[in-house]
Design a protein around this motif. Structure first.
Motif: not given
Length: 979
Positions: A42, A246-247, A250, A267-268, A271, A290, A338, A340-341, A344
């Protein structure tokens, strides 16, 4: 709505993009390079890459982009490069269509029948060479930027191909930019060895993308918000983002679409914040996407697994796109903004949801009937608890991986199939293979992929399976495979026992391939114990092999038969047999036998002192191992480290370092340690002591795995300790390495012990010399006594050790000459003849050893007053040391020349105006605290002459004492000028 994605102005990355621009500028002028772009998840790697590639493309460069996906370590072999080839075909179809290896990668070439076992030519080198050649040819039109995203998810085959491309960058107009998440790289991550290899290459530079600093983070958040967030929240959002782009995106999105003050802190929550604002239908669609494990999903796949009418599905997708949860790609698919998304969202699904969605994707793959999706089918079937399908798909995926030379992926799929075996009813019916055959396949692939310990475990398991109900011939063949695994792990006694059991099972059977191979391995396990018995088994193996038509077994037996010729001194006859075996093995595709023959050819020529021949054979054999896809098999590895040592002896040190470079994938600790020990010798020779020490410390616990590790690491450690003046450490390492090689067997005399003992003797000769200069009789006596112990050990080893041929070759004889010269130095002799003998003995082709001997010879000549002869030796030694980059030796040569007042070619003796060169030399040693006597010993002049020089120095400097003279000289810069 805030501005997200590429709608946000590019912020605060001027330094980083300037580095990429500079690399591209160099590529434009014909200096190819690579930039490793790393950073936390991110942090903005993809955005930086997007900006740079868009700019490069606008400036006329070709931009090729491949992406890795997260589907486990086995991965989808060559996935990012398949994308690249598709793009290449759109740009220059002629380049791709002309190369079957590339068109085959994307399914546009005719299928070929699979090959198995030792006759499997995986064609990996052709693919790698085709990829490199196409990129180089494309760069003739315009500079090429090859970007590989998310390398942390790459499969082993893709990492191998990337390593191949980057290691060959030179005059091409090509820039390679791989990206990876640095925070994902745990200690055992398979990408770490590749990165360690790449960063050592001169064409590679790193670009570590750090989070924004507080000021830049605030500016970024302001640009993101675009007025949609109250000013009082901006600083809070910037602080919570901690500089992660990225954070920040979001948090801004959640703040703009949700209630004030509802910004998540974990973090969760960050996301998932925006996903939770979507409608239930949109969340359902996002969850389904996903589950694929891939970032790019086509519309048809989504439609097949989400039970929504077309209109509702389109609306849900549109909503997800508008909220920047998903974006579209240029191939009509959907991708998470992303990775990470996606992770999550997947983690947030209920277990039942995951199972149903995986099952739906598995059904779609079955309906599509596309064989290349077997790996994806195994992935989804396993996660949907359809174990029979997962088993069958895993076996099929292993076959697919084998066809494209992806050994690591093949092993992972075979191992997964074995894990599922006991959980599936009637597994053989589903897998199309029985458990014994699958286990034997795992043993073969593990060995070829560089995991000899795992290969042995599978071979042992296969033996137990065979003993349940297999016929005697099958049981013998399994033990033949077990014997090879035991030999690869250096367990000769157990290998001898296993092949003896195999012989008992087939002794009374008619000639067959299995019987021939059992006899061939009996010959191999007996060659060092009983020449007559080994010859008898080899001749029987050849007879059986010819009757059964097994060229591979015949060739292996020919290699063992050649050792009998070596023992009688018929070296050329032995080499002829090695070559005959090699050619036969090439003809039938017996890769392991071919490499064994090549290994013995290299070793024999090296021991003969024919280094030019040894280098040529080693280079060809290692290239052949790569081509066959067995680089990390037993003899593939042996050839790799042997090639490094042959090049080291030959004086081609750059090639030696390249040969000893770390593997770009996860392999056995034995392999890693052998290569690191080989590289450490060269690093020590070049004075890269810190690097060498780190490597040697790391591999010290691995000495027990292979006596070659102890030998090579011992050589490197002793030489480094000697250069650094840590002579006690050199002696300790020699004793430890020799003991490790002998493995507690008093009757075992490995010939590598000669070199270790001589190196320790040399360190002790240094101690004795220093003790004589300082008139420390006790220290001198102790050093001499220890030195004589090592001298005796070297002689006993030469007497009792068993050479491959009938006698020690030139290299062994050269080290015995060095033994006699070091003994002379230990005793304080001024006789130059022992060192002249060493120069002559290593003259067969080891330039470093010759240069080192010339340096020692020059020392003796200077001490004897023959400075003219010493100058000749020093000049020759320095030329070699400089050519090799052997900095410690070059420094020692220059130091001796300075102390002996000998001018070297291209240099002038130091002058500093007020003081003569000799006066400066005296003063420098006085500044080190030397007494007049010690100064005289160092400069090869009398103590009285030292006193005269020192008196003149004090007069010229107006000093009343030695100490004041040193102080004044420092103040005037004279000592610094004197060097």
């Amino acid at each position: 709505m805030p501005r997200l994605g590429t709608g946000v102005p590019f912020t605060a990355r001027s330094t980083e993009i300037a580095q990429l621009r500079a690399a591209l500028d160099r590529a434009r002028t014909g200096t190819g390079g690579a930039v490793l772009l790393s950073g936390d998840a991110g942090v903005g790697k993809s955005r930086l890459l997007t900006e740079f590639t868009a700019e490069a493309e606008a400036a006329g460069a070709h931009v090729l982009l491949g992406r890795c996906v997260s589907v486990g370590e086995a991965g989808l072999p060559y996935l990012p490069f398949k994308e690249v080839v598709e793009q290449l075909r759109r740009v220059r179809p002629d380049l791709v269509d002309a190369r079957p290896a590339l068109s085959g990668l994307i399914g546009r070439a005719a299928a070929t029948a699979s090959r198995s076992g030792e006759e499997n030519d995986l064609g990996q080198l052709q693919l790698f060479d085709a990829m490199f050649t196409v990129l180089a040819e494309l760069s003739d039109d315009a500079p090429v930027v090859l970007a590989i995203e998310d390398l942390h998810w790459s499969d082993a085959s893709s990492r191998d191909l990337l390593s191949f491309l980057v290691s060959r960058l030179a005059g091409q107009r090509l820039l390679v930019v791989p990206t990876y998440r640095s925070d994902d790289l745990h200690r055992q991550h398979p990408l770490r060895p590749l990165l360690a290899e790449l960063v050592r290459l001169p064409a590679v530079e790193r670009l570590d993308l750090a989070p924004f600093d507080p000021a830049d983070a605030l500016a970024f958040v302001e640009a993101l918000a675009d007025g949609s967030i109250d000013a009082d929240l901006l600083a809070d959002v910037a602080a919570r983002s901690e500089g992660n782009a990225f954070f920040a995106e979001e948090l801004v999105a959640a703040s703009a679409t949700g209630p004030a003050g509802g910004i998540p802190t974990a973090l969760a929550d960050v996301l998932l914040a925006r996903v939770e604002t979507l409608s239930p239908a949109a969340q359902r669609v996002v969850g389904a996407i996903s589950v694929t494990g891939r970032r790019h999903v086509r519309h048809a796949a989504v439609r097949s697994v989400v039970d929504l009418p077309d209109g509702e599905l389109d609306a849900a997708l549109r909503e997800a796109l508008q909220h920047h949860v998903l974006v579209t790609d240029d191939q009509g698919g959907y991708t998470f903004r992303h990775a990470l998304l996606r992770e999550a969202v997947y983690a947030d699904l209920l277990p039942g949801e995951r199972v149903r969605l995986h099952a739906a994707y598995a059904r779609r793959i079955v309906e599509l009937k596309q064989d290349e999706l077997a790996g994806a089918l195994a992935f989804h079937s396993l996660r949907s608890n359809d174990l029979p399908t997962a088993l069958a798909a895993s076996v099929k995926a292993a076959e697919d991986a084998m066809r494209v030379g992806a050994l690591a992926a093949e092993l992972r799929h075979v191992e997964q199939a074995l894990e599922l075996w006991s959980a599936v009813e009637n597994p053989a019916a589903h897998a199309g293979i029985d458990e014994l055959a699958l286990t034997r396949k795992a043993a073969y692939v593990a060995g070829a992929a560089g995991h000899p310990e795992r290969a042995l475990a599978y071979a042992q398991a296969a033996t137990a399976l065979a003993d349940r109900d297999a016929d005697p011939v099958a049981r013998a063949d399994v033990r033949r495979q077990l014997t090879e695994s035991l030999l690869a792990n250096g367990r000769w006694a157990e290998a001898t026992k296993a092949i003896a059991e195999a012989w008992q099972l087939v002794e009374n059977e008619p000639p067959s391939r299995t019987r021939a191979w059992v006899l061939a391995l009996r010959a191999r396990t007996h060659w060092s114990k009983d020449d007559d018995l080994s010859r008898m088994y080899a001749e029987q193996a050849i007879e059986d092999a010819r009757a059964a038509g097994s060229v591979s077994a015949e060739s292996d037996a020919l290699i063992s038969l050649a050792f009998n010729d070596l023992r009688t001194g018929a070296i050329e006859d032995a080499c002829a047999l090695f070559e005959q075996a090699r050619q036969n093995a090439v003809r039938v595709g017996a890769a392991n036998v071919e490499l064994r023959a090549s290994f013995n050819l290299v070793t024999t020529r090296y021991e003969q002192g024919l280094l030019d021949d040894a280098v040529a054979i080693a280079d060809a054999a290692v290239a052949r191992a790569v081509e066959l896809g067995v680089t990390w098999s037993m003899y593939g590895l042996e050839l790799r480290w042997l090639r490094a040592m042959v090049h080291y002896g030959h004086g081609s040190w750059d090639e030696a370092l390249a040969a000893a470079s770390p593997p770009g994938e996860q392999v056995s600790d034995t392999i890693t340690a052998l290569l690191a020990a080989s590289a450490a010798i060269i690093k020590v020779g070049r004075g890269r002591f810190d690097e060498a020490q780190r490597d040697l410390t790391r591999i010290r616990p691995e000495w027990h795995r292979d006596s070659q590790i102890a030998l090579l690491a011992g050589i490197a450690g002793i030489e480094m300790a000697g250069w650094q003046g840590r002579h006690d450490e050199a002696v300790r390492l020699a004793d430890e390495a020799i003991a490790s090689m002998r493995k507690g067997d008093d009757d075992r005399w490995p010939l590598g012990g000669i070199r270790l003992a001589v190196l320790a003797l040399g360190a002790l000769a240094d101690v004795a010399r220093r003790a004589r200069v300082e008139h420390d009789a006790d220290s001198e006596a102790a050093a001499v006594a220890e030195g004589l112990r090592f001298a005796e050990l070297a002689r006993r080893t030469a007497e009792l050790g068993i050479p491959r041929a009938d006698r020690l070759g030139p290299e062994g004889q050269a080290w015995l000459a060095r033994l006699r010269a070091e003994e002379s130095r230990l005793a304080g002799s001024a006789d130059a003849e022992p060192w002249r003998a060493v120069v002559e003995a290593f003259g067969y082709g080891e330039p470093f050893q010759v240069a080192l001997a010339r340096w020692r010879l020059a020392e003796v000549l200077v001490a004897g007053g023959d400075r003219d002869a010493a100058a000749v030796e020093l000049a020759a030694a320095l030329e070699t040391a400089d050519r090799l980059g052997a900095q410690p030796l070059a420094g020692a040569v220059r130091d001796l020349a300075r102390r002996a007042h000998v001018a070297l070619p291209g240099t002038a003796l130091p002058v500093a105006g007020l003081l003569t060169p000799r006066e400066l030399s005296v003063l420098e040693l006085v500044a080190r605290g030397y007494t007049n006597r010690k100064v005289g010993e160092e400069l090869f002049i009398s103590e009285k002459t030292v006193s005269v020089h020192l008196s003149r120095v004090m007069t010229k400097l107006g000093a009343a004492s030695r100490t004041e003279a040193v102080s004044v000289a420092h103040q005037r810069g004279l000592l610094a000028d004197a060097g």
